[in-house]
Design a protein around this motif. Structure first.
Motif, mmCIF file in Angstrom:
data_model
loop_
_atom_site.group_PDB
_atom_site.id
_atom_site.type_symbol
_atom_site.label_atom_id
_atom_site.label_comp_id
_atom_site.label_asym_id
_atom_site.label_seq_id
_atom_site.Cartn_x
_atom_site.Cartn_y
_atom_site.Cartn_z
ATOM 1 N N PRO A 66 17.648 59.119 35.603
ATOM 2 C CA PRO A 66 18.565 58.198 36.271
ATOM 3 C C PRO A 66 17.908 57.370 37.372
ATOM 4 O O PRO A 66 18.354 56.272 37.671
ATOM 5 N N VAL A 67 16.852 57.895 37.981
ATOM 6 C CA VAL A 67 16.233 57.197 39.094
ATOM 7 C C VAL A 67 14.801 57.692 39.261
ATOM 8 O O VAL A 67 14.486 58.834 38.939
ATOM 9 N N SER A 68 13.965 56.818 39.749
ATOM 10 C CA SER A 68 12.594 57.193 40.074
ATOM 11 C C SER A 68 12.471 57.239 41.591
ATOM 12 O O SER A 68 12.966 56.351 42.286
ATOM 13 N N VAL A 69 11.817 58.268 42.094
ATOM 14 C CA VAL A 69 11.642 58.411 43.538
ATOM 15 C C VAL A 69 10.967 57.171 44.111
ATOM 16 O O VAL A 69 11.316 56.709 45.194
ATOM 17 N N GLY A 70 10.023 56.608 43.386
ATOM 18 C CA GLY A 70 9.297 55.438 43.860
ATOM 19 C C GLY A 70 10.156 54.200 44.053
ATOM 20 O O GLY A 70 9.761 53.263 44.742
ATOM 21 N N ASP A 71 11.352 54.180 43.473
ATOM 22 C CA ASP A 71 12.241 53.028 43.587
ATOM 23 C C ASP A 71 13.161 53.095 44.807
ATOM 24 O O ASP A 71 13.959 52.193 45.030
ATOM 25 N N ILE A 72 13.069 54.170 45.582
ATOM 26 C CA ILE A 72 13.991 54.372 46.700
ATOM 27 C C ILE A 72 13.284 54.110 48.026
ATOM 28 O O ILE A 72 12.220 54.660 48.291
ATOM 29 N N ASP A 73 13.896 53.274 48.849
ATOM 30 C CA ASP A 73 13.407 53.033 50.206
ATOM 31 C C ASP A 73 14.576 52.503 51.036
ATOM 32 O O ASP A 73 14.836 51.310 51.077
ATOM 33 N N THR A 74 15.286 53.425 51.678
ATOM 34 C CA THR A 74 16.465 53.055 52.462
ATOM 35 C C THR A 74 16.127 52.754 53.918
ATOM 36 O O THR A 74 16.975 52.271 54.650
ATOM 37 N N GLY A 75 14.913 53.109 54.334
ATOM 38 C CA GLY A 75 14.528 52.903 55.723
ATOM 39 C C GLY A 75 14.504 54.167 56.546
ATOM 40 O O GLY A 75 14.005 54.172 57.664
ATOM 41 N N THR A 76 15.067 55.259 55.992
ATOM 42 C CA THR A 76 14.981 56.564 56.661
ATOM 43 C C THR A 76 14.724 57.631 55.606
ATOM 44 O O THR A 76 15.136 57.488 54.447
ATOM 45 N N LEU A 77 14.084 58.708 56.013
ATOM 46 C CA LEU A 77 13.811 59.792 55.073
ATOM 47 C C LEU A 77 15.100 60.446 54.606
ATOM 48 O O LEU A 77 15.290 60.675 53.410
ATOM 49 N N ARG A 78 15.997 60.724 55.528
ATOM 50 C CA ARG A 78 17.274 61.329 55.140
ATOM 51 C C ARG A 78 18.021 60.402 54.176
ATOM 52 O O ARG A 78 18.578 60.833 53.180
ATOM 53 N N GLY A 79 18.021 59.124 54.474
ATOM 54 C CA GLY A 79 18.665 58.157 53.588
ATOM 55 C C GLY A 79 18.014 58.123 52.214
ATOM 56 O O GLY A 79 18.709 58.019 51.195
ATOM 57 N N ASP A 80 16.685 58.230 52.168
ATOM 58 C CA ASP A 80 15.984 58.249 50.879
ATOM 59 C C ASP A 80 16.380 59.478 50.058
ATOM 60 O O ASP A 80 16.669 59.370 48.865
ATOM 61 N N PHE A 81 16.416 60.643 50.718
ATOM 62 C CA PHE A 81 16.819 61.856 50.001
ATOM 63 C C PHE A 81 18.267 61.764 49.546
ATOM 64 O O PHE A 81 18.604 62.158 48.429
ATOM 65 N N ARG A 82 19.130 61.234 50.406
ATOM 66 C CA ARG A 82 20.545 61.061 50.032
ATOM 67 C C ARG A 82 20.674 60.135 48.819
ATOM 68 O O ARG A 82 21.431 60.415 47.896
ATOM 69 N N ALA A 83 19.949 59.039 48.841
ATOM 70 C CA ALA A 83 20.003 58.090 47.722
ATOM 71 C C ALA A 83 19.530 58.747 46.434
ATOM 72 O O ALA A 83 20.104 58.523 45.363
ATOM 73 N N LEU A 84 18.514 59.565 46.532
ATOM 74 C CA LEU A 84 18.001 60.268 45.358
ATOM 75 C C LEU A 84 19.075 61.175 44.761
ATOM 76 O O LEU A 84 19.300 61.187 43.548
ATOM 77 N N VAL A 85 19.764 61.905 45.608
ATOM 78 C CA VAL A 85 20.818 62.820 45.152
ATOM 79 C C VAL A 85 22.016 62.040 44.616
ATOM 80 O O VAL A 85 22.587 62.384 43.575
ATOM 81 N N ARG A 87 22.256 59.183 43.218
ATOM 82 C CA ARG A 87 22.073 58.340 42.030
ATOM 83 C C ARG A 87 22.240 59.092 40.715
ATOM 84 O O ARG A 87 21.933 58.568 39.655
ATOM 85 N N THR A 88 22.733 60.277 40.776
ATOM 86 C CA THR A 88 23.053 61.012 39.558
ATOM 87 C C THR A 88 24.385 61.718 39.776
ATOM 88 O O THR A 88 24.877 61.811 40.891
ATOM 89 N N ASP A 89 24.981 62.191 38.701
ATOM 90 C CA ASP A 89 26.256 62.882 38.846
ATOM 91 C C ASP A 89 26.092 64.363 38.525
ATOM 92 O O ASP A 89 25.084 64.783 37.966
ATOM 93 N N ASP A 90 27.105 65.157 38.891
ATOM 94 C CA ASP A 90 27.019 66.606 38.731
ATOM 95 C C ASP A 90 26.889 67.021 37.265
ATOM 96 O O ASP A 90 26.161 67.962 36.942
ATOM 97 N N CYS A 91 27.559 66.316 36.368
ATOM 98 C CA CYS A 91 27.470 66.639 34.939
ATOM 99 C C CYS A 91 26.034 66.455 34.453
ATOM 100 O O CYS A 91 25.488 67.296 33.749
ATOM 101 N N ARG A 92 25.435 65.368 34.856
ATOM 102 C CA ARG A 92 24.046 65.114 34.456
ATOM 103 C C ARG A 92 23.100 66.144 35.063
ATOM 104 O O ARG A 92 22.159 66.597 34.416
ATOM 105 N N LEU A 93 23.326 66.512 36.332
ATOM 106 C CA LEU A 93 22.500 67.535 36.972
ATOM 107 C C LEU A 93 22.562 68.846 36.197
ATOM 108 O O LEU A 93 21.550 69.501 35.996
ATOM 109 N N GLU A 94 23.755 69.206 35.751
ATOM 110 C CA GLU A 94 23.913 70.446 34.987
ATOM 111 C C GLU A 94 23.171 70.362 33.652
ATOM 112 O O GLU A 94 22.463 71.282 33.264
ATOM 113 N N ARG A 95 23.327 69.240 32.955
ATOM 114 C CA ARG A 95 22.637 69.063 31.669
ATOM 115 C C ARG A 95 21.120 69.049 31.861
ATOM 116 O O ARG A 95 20.379 69.652 31.108
ATOM 117 N N ASP A 96 20.664 68.328 32.893
ATOM 118 C CA ASP A 96 19.228 68.241 33.138
ATOM 119 C C ASP A 96 18.650 69.572 33.587
ATOM 120 O O ASP A 96 17.520 69.905 33.255
#
Length: 191
Positions: A66-85, A87-96
């Motif tokens: 769903p997302v590549s870590v390299g594509d995320i840059d929100t300006g803060t580390l916490r924001g980057d981690f939040r964006a990473l989380v 960008r996917t949904d719980d159903c996909r997390l379970e399947r993955d």
């Protein structure tokens, strides 16, 4: 390797079928014959297009990320981690999560699969994560000498593995967000 021309839609259908079959029967149960049958393709076409089962599996995984870590840059580390989380949904997390559990054993028994995963999925994500962390150091969010920097990939993978082992549940967005706030950011000494 000569590649045949597949439409993006047809290629996506093939990748979805491969991942469904991996979830159903694991890597060892996945054969090129079964893929050809399920996708109404010829085995020769599959080999011509992807060369091997490990290559096809890794391409399917990469295509469905769903997302590549390299594509995320929100300006803060916490924001980057939040964006990473987020960008996917719980159903996909379970399947993955189920998919990764199935592949975990296979990489130990199949060096070609392990190499393909490392080269095409893991290495690019580690490069993206390193960039994310480097930006946080440059912004002064993390001290450059923080020992935990080198263990961030281990912490993140550990969240997936540990939740299943300890609680018998797949990680979801709420768990991952809490884990990042309670474990990863404090370990890094994030400001």
């Amino acid at each position: 390797m000569a590649r045949t021309r597949l439409t993006a839609e047809r290629e996506g259908e093939l990748y979805d079928a491969v991942l469904d079959m991996l979830r159903e029967g694991g890597y060892d149960g996945l054969t090129m014959d079964a893929i050809a049958s399920r996708t109404r393709s010829s085995k020769a076409t599959l080999y011509r297009q992807w060369g091997s089962k490990p290559e096809l599996v890794v391409r399917a995984l990469r295509h469905n990320k769903p997302v590549s870590v390299g594509d995320i840059d929100t300006g803060t580390l916490r924001g980057d981690f939040r964006a990473l989380v987020e960008r996917t949904d719980d159903c996909r997390l379970e399947r993955d999560s189920a998919l990764m559990r199935g592949l975990a054993q296979a990489v130990h028994e199949n060096p070609d699969l392990h190499q393909a995963l490392r080269e095409q999925l893991i290495a690019p994500e580690l490069t993206g994560l390193d960039g994310m962390l480097r930006r946080a150091v440059d912004r002064g969010e993390i001290p450059a000498e923080t020992a935990a920097l080198r263990y961030v990939p281990h912490m993140l993978v550990g969240a997936f593995v540990a939740r299943e082992l300890i609680e018998g549940r797949s990680p979801d967005r709420a768990f991952l967000s809490d884990y990042i706030d309670a474990v990863v950011l404090p370990a890094l000494g994030a400001a």
